[in-house]
Design a protein around this motif. Structure first.
Motif, PDB file in Angstrom:
ATOM      1  N   GLN A   1       0.841  -1.182   0.000  1.00 29.52           N
ATOM      2  CA  GLN A   1       0.000   0.000   0.000  1.00 29.52           C
ATOM      3  C   GLN A   1       0.880   1.238   0.000  1.00 29.52           C
ATOM      4  O   GLN A   1       1.834   1.332   0.753  1.00 29.52           O
ATOM      5  CB  GLN A   1      -0.902   0.003   1.232  1.00 29.52           C
ATOM      6  N   VAL A   2       0.547   2.185  -0.849  1.00 27.98           N
ATOM      7  CA  VAL A   2       1.338   3.412  -0.921  1.00 27.98           C
ATOM      8  C   VAL A   2       1.047   4.283   0.298  1.00 27.98           C
ATOM      9  O   VAL A   2      -0.052   4.228   0.873  1.00 27.98           O
ATOM     10  CB  VAL A   2       1.013   4.177  -2.219  1.00 27.98           C
ATOM     11  N   GLN A   3       2.027   5.031   0.702  1.00 33.07           N
ATOM     12  CA  GLN A   3       1.860   5.996   1.796  1.00 33.07           C
ATOM     13  C   GLN A   3       2.098   7.394   1.258  1.00 33.07           C
ATOM     14  O   GLN A   3       3.005   7.612   0.456  1.00 33.07           O
ATOM     15  CB  GLN A   3       2.845   5.698   2.921  1.00 33.07           C
ATOM     16  N   PHE A   4       1.275   8.327   1.740  1.00 33.72           N
ATOM     17  CA  PHE A   4       1.432   9.724   1.374  1.00 33.72           C
ATOM     18  C   PHE A   4       1.900  10.515   2.582  1.00 33.72           C
ATOM     19  O   PHE A   4       1.384  10.331   3.689  1.00 33.72           O
ATOM     20  CB  PHE A   4       0.107  10.304   0.868  1.00 33.72           C
ATOM     21  N   VAL A   5       2.861  11.398   2.363  1.00 34.09           N
ATOM     22  CA  VAL A   5       3.349  12.272   3.415  1.00 34.09           C
ATOM     23  C   VAL A   5       3.144  13.708   2.965  1.00 34.09           C
ATOM     24  O   VAL A   5       3.759  14.161   1.986  1.00 34.09           O
ATOM     25  CB  VAL A   5       4.830  12.012   3.724  1.00 34.09           C
ATOM     26  N   GLU A   6       2.275  14.404   3.691  1.00 34.45           N
ATOM     27  CA  GLU A   6       1.982  15.794   3.379  1.00 34.45           C
ATOM     28  C   GLU A   6       2.874  16.723   4.201  1.00 34.45           C
ATOM     29  O   GLU A   6       3.169  16.429   5.364  1.00 34.45           O
ATOM     30  CB  GLU A   6       0.510  16.110   3.676  1.00 34.45           C
ATOM     31  N   SER A   7       3.272  17.832   3.604  1.00 34.59           N
ATOM     32  CA  SER A   7       4.105  18.811   4.297  1.00 34.59           C
ATOM     33  C   SER A   7       3.890  20.193   3.694  1.00 34.59           C
ATOM     34  O   SER A   7       3.251  20.325   2.640  1.00 34.59           O
ATOM     35  CB  SER A   7       5.579  18.417   4.209  1.00 34.59           C
ATOM     36  N   GLY A   8       4.426  21.193   4.385  1.00 34.53           N
ATOM     37  CA  GLY A   8       4.381  22.553   3.866  1.00 34.53           C
ATOM     38  C   GLY A   8       3.373  23.468   4.521  1.00 34.53           C
ATOM     39  O   GLY A   8       3.307  24.655   4.199  1.00 34.53           O
ATOM     40  N   GLY A   9       2.586  22.933   5.437  1.00 28.84           N
ATOM     41  CA  GLY A   9       1.609  23.773   6.116  1.00 28.84           C
ATOM     42  C   GLY A   9       2.252  24.706   7.115  1.00 28.84           C
ATOM     43  O   GLY A   9       3.467  24.676   7.334  1.00 28.84           O
ATOM     44  N   GLY A  10       1.434  25.552   7.717  1.00 32.60           N
ATOM     45  CA  GLY A  10       1.932  26.479   8.718  1.00 32.60           C
ATOM     46  C   GLY A  10       0.933  27.564   9.003  1.00 32.60           C
ATOM     47  O   GLY A  10      -0.223  27.500   8.576  1.00 32.60           O
ATOM     48  N   LEU A  11       1.399  28.561   9.738  1.00 32.85           N
ATOM     49  CA  LEU A  11       0.578  29.724  10.091  1.00 32.85           C
ATOM     50  C   LEU A  11       0.909  30.857   9.120  1.00 32.85           C
ATOM     51  O   LEU A  11       2.084  31.204   8.949  1.00 32.85           O
ATOM     52  CB  LEU A  11       0.864  30.157  11.520  1.00 32.85           C
TER      53      LEU A  11
END
Length: 118
Positions: A1-11
């Motif tokens: 199963q593929v895994q997704f890693v999200e990034s780049g968020g913030g205030l």
């Protein structure tokens, strides 16, 4: 199963910009439509934007003209460029894949928090 890693968020302040990244653990076939979704507190998860393997895009009315989705097949990564951010964009953002026959894959990662506030 593929895994997704999200990034780049913030205030970020209203009117500001952020660029989100969704990195897949392996190559994603072009047959899949890749999408960005978001879930605000107390609300259901909603589709923000998606992109086909051929590069066709679709956006929620609330983000049209402000957000841009793109896909780098070589890097197995999908991006969401968000401009002119509004407080209503505050949510946890996730990515996922949709197979044309199998439907939503539900490979949800941890998501990345986006908070738009002054």
């Amino acid at each position: 199963q593929v895994q997704f890693v999200e990034s780049g968020g913030g205030l970020v302040q209203p009117g500001g910009s952020l660029r989100l990244s969704c990195a897949a653990s392996r190559r994603i076939s072009s047959i899949y439509v890749m999408g960005w979704y978001r879930q605000a507190p107390g609300k259901q998860r909603e589709l923000v934007a998606d992109i086909t393997g051929g590069g066709s895009t679709n956006y929620a009315d609330s983000v049209k003209g402000r957000f841009t989705i793109s896909r780098d097949k070589d890097k197995n990564t999908v991006y969401l460029q968000m401009n002119s951010l509004k407080p209503g964009d505050t949510a946890v953002y996730y990515c996922d894949a949709v197979h044309p026959l199998l439907g939503q894959r539900n490979y949800w990662g941890q998501g990345t928090q986006v908070t738009v506030s002054s």
